[in-house]
Write a protein that holds these residues in place. Structure first.
Motif, mmCIF file in Angstrom:
data_model
loop_
_atom_site.group_PDB
_atom_site.id
_atom_site.type_symbol
_atom_site.label_atom_id
_atom_site.label_comp_id
_atom_site.label_asym_id
_atom_site.label_seq_id
_atom_site.Cartn_x
_atom_site.Cartn_y
_atom_site.Cartn_z
ATOM 1 N N SER A 87 -3.119 0.461 -3.784
ATOM 2 C CA SER A 87 -3.006 -0.861 -3.165
ATOM 3 C C SER A 87 -2.003 -1.765 -3.866
ATOM 4 O O SER A 87 -1.620 -2.807 -3.319
ATOM 5 C CB SER A 87 -4.381 -1.541 -3.138
ATOM 6 N N ASP A 88 -1.557 -1.390 -5.066
ATOM 7 C CA ASP A 88 -0.604 -2.221 -5.805
ATOM 8 C C ASP A 88 0.835 -1.735 -5.668
ATOM 9 O O ASP A 88 1.748 -2.337 -6.233
ATOM 10 C CB ASP A 88 -0.979 -2.259 -7.295
ATOM 11 N N GLU A 89 1.042 -0.643 -4.943
ATOM 12 C CA GLU A 89 2.390 -0.101 -4.779
ATOM 13 C C GLU A 89 3.042 -0.678 -3.519
ATOM 14 O O GLU A 89 2.367 -0.906 -2.509
ATOM 15 C CB GLU A 89 2.345 1.420 -4.673
ATOM 16 N N THR A 114 0.842 -1.197 0.000
ATOM 17 C CA THR A 114 0.000 0.000 0.000
ATOM 18 C C THR A 114 0.875 1.244 0.000
ATOM 19 O O THR A 114 1.865 1.321 0.729
ATOM 20 C CB THR A 114 -0.922 0.056 1.236
ATOM 21 N N GLU A 172 -5.409 9.445 -3.297
ATOM 22 C CA GLU A 172 -5.532 8.071 -3.798
ATOM 23 C C GLU A 172 -4.804 7.099 -2.880
ATOM 24 O O GLU A 172 -3.731 7.406 -2.360
ATOM 25 C CB GLU A 172 -4.930 8.008 -5.208
ATOM 26 N N VAL A 173 -5.417 5.937 -2.669
ATOM 27 C CA VAL A 173 -4.764 4.827 -1.978
ATOM 28 C C VAL A 173 -4.329 3.834 -3.043
ATOM 29 O O VAL A 173 -5.156 3.309 -3.792
ATOM 30 C CB VAL A 173 -5.706 4.155 -0.962
ATOM 31 N N SER A 219 4.783 -1.108 0.008
ATOM 32 C CA SER A 219 4.616 -0.318 1.227
ATOM 33 C C SER A 219 5.877 0.435 1.622
ATOM 34 O O SER A 219 5.822 1.351 2.442
ATOM 35 C CB SER A 219 4.183 -1.228 2.385
ATOM 36 N N GLY A 251 1.120 4.756 7.179
ATOM 37 C CA GLY A 251 -0.023 3.859 7.348
ATOM 38 C C GLY A 251 -0.643 3.986 8.726
ATOM 39 O O GLY A 251 -1.871 4.003 8.875
ATOM 40 N N TYR A 267 0.339 5.782 -0.666
ATOM 41 C CA TYR A 267 -0.658 6.850 -0.669
ATOM 42 C C TYR A 267 -0.168 8.002 -1.541
ATOM 43 O O TYR A 267 1.019 8.323 -1.549
ATOM 44 C CB TYR A 267 -0.905 7.367 0.749
ATOM 45 N N ALA A 313 3.223 3.063 2.761
ATOM 46 C CA ALA A 313 2.593 3.011 4.082
ATOM 47 C C ALA A 313 3.603 2.785 5.198
ATOM 48 O O ALA A 313 3.379 3.204 6.338
ATOM 49 C CB ALA A 313 1.533 1.911 4.108
ATOM 50 N N GLU A 370 -9.668 8.949 4.966
ATOM 51 C CA GLU A 370 -10.231 8.334 3.778
ATOM 52 C C GLU A 370 -9.931 9.235 2.587
ATOM 53 O O GLU A 370 -9.413 10.339 2.753
ATOM 54 C CB GLU A 370 -11.743 8.134 3.943
ATOM 55 N N GLN A 371 -10.259 8.757 1.388
ATOM 56 C CA GLN A 371 -9.961 9.534 0.191
ATOM 57 C C GLN A 371 -10.561 10.935 0.296
ATOM 58 O O GLN A 371 -11.711 11.101 0.702
ATOM 59 C CB GLN A 371 -10.500 8.836 -1.056
#
Length: 295
Positions: A128-130, A2, A125-126, A132, A93, A4, A25, A102-103
């Motif tokens: 999730s594929d990047e 994760t 944006e969060v 941590s 995180g 951000y 994160a 939140e967004q």
């Protein structure tokens, strides 16, 4: 896995000076801060903290720079009105969980307690594929570096110049929608998309629109005393349709940000229904141009 993406904005001039920073994160808040200052042209020689929303000194939780945190350990906790955390220990995180981010929620950053350089960050944006452990990196930016940190004047009141042919065409007030549509006759303009039209006794006028040149797109808002560029989209290495899709996404993000700013100013909550209602003209224009599949 994760990371951000925060849009960090210079509080006195948020539409003209900002940076998008992606950070993993597991990176600490101090590591995040170490990317902010050089991105804006500031030094690292002063105390600072990051907090929730745009409360600055009134934050319920302050993530202090390690130097200040270590020096304040001897203070009487009974006298404190906020919770103090060490920005060198708390990860991004952990901060998002502690603040319930939140967004489109916000954090604030205050640097140098004397001059008080104020910034706020919007969680855009969060990812999730990047990874941590992604190091903080600037991925998008607007505005020049601050090169007068110790000068009293910090904001360029003139604002950024508009791209041709807008600089010579747009009045300082709302522009007739018909005049906007005529701009598409210019050979270097691909699309013009009215986004906020108002019916008057003289016909429809526009207070917000997007324009797509061959390699750059802009979203413009009619502030006082005139038009300002609020978003810029890079169209390099994109097809016309990919570029238009990216510009439409930027419009949707701007609408969400408007709702967030309005909520902060009025104390009201504007939910997804409000934001969706702001997309009506965008969606109608995409349909009219034959790009309804981009909705």
């Amino acid at each position: 896995m994760t990371a951000y993406r925060f849009r960090v904005k210079f509080d006195p001039d948020p539409t003209s000076l900002w940076r998008d920073i992606v950070v993993g994160a597991d990176r600490t808040i101090a590591e995040f801060q170490s990317a902010i200052n050089p991105a804006f042209g500031l030094d690292q020689g002063h105390l600072w903290f990051i907090g929730g929303d745009e409360d600055y000194w009134d934050c319920a939780v302050k993530y202090q720079c390690p130097q200040e945190y270590e020096e304040s350990l001897g203070g009487d906790p009974v006298l404190r009105t906020e919770r103090i955390e060490n920005a060198g220990d708390v990860t991004i995180g952990e901060m998002t969980r502690q603040l319930g981010l939140e967004q489109y929620d916000r954090i604030c950053y205050l640097y140098d307690y004397g001059d008080e350089w104020r910034f706020y960050g919007i969680l855009k944006e969060v990812l999730s594929d990047e990874p941590s452990d992604t190091e903080p990196i600037v991925v998008k930016e607007k505005g020049d570096l601050i090169n007068d940190q110790y000068e009293p004047s910090r904001v360029d009141e003139s604002g950024p110049p508009l791209p041709d042919p807008l600089y010579s065409v747009l009045p300082e007030t709302a522009v007739p929608v018909a005049d906007l549509r005529e701009l598409e006759e210019h050979e270097d303009i691909v699309h013009v998309i009215p986004l906020l039209s108002i019916e008057t006794g003289f016909g429809a006028v526009c207070e917000r629109f997007a324009i797509q040149f061959e390699e750059t797109g802009y979203i413009l808002e009619n502030f006082q005393p005139g038009w300002q560029i609020v978003e810029e989209v890079d169209g390099a290495n994109k097809t016309e349709e990919e570029f238009l899709a990216a510009l439409a996404d930027a419009v949707r993000e701007w609408h969400a940000e408007i709702a967030e700013m309005s909520g902060a100013m009025t104390g009201q909550h504007f939910g997804e229904e409000t934001v969706e209602a702001m997309h009506v003209e965008l969606e109608a224009e995409l349909e009219r141009k034959g790009y309804g599949h981009l909705l």
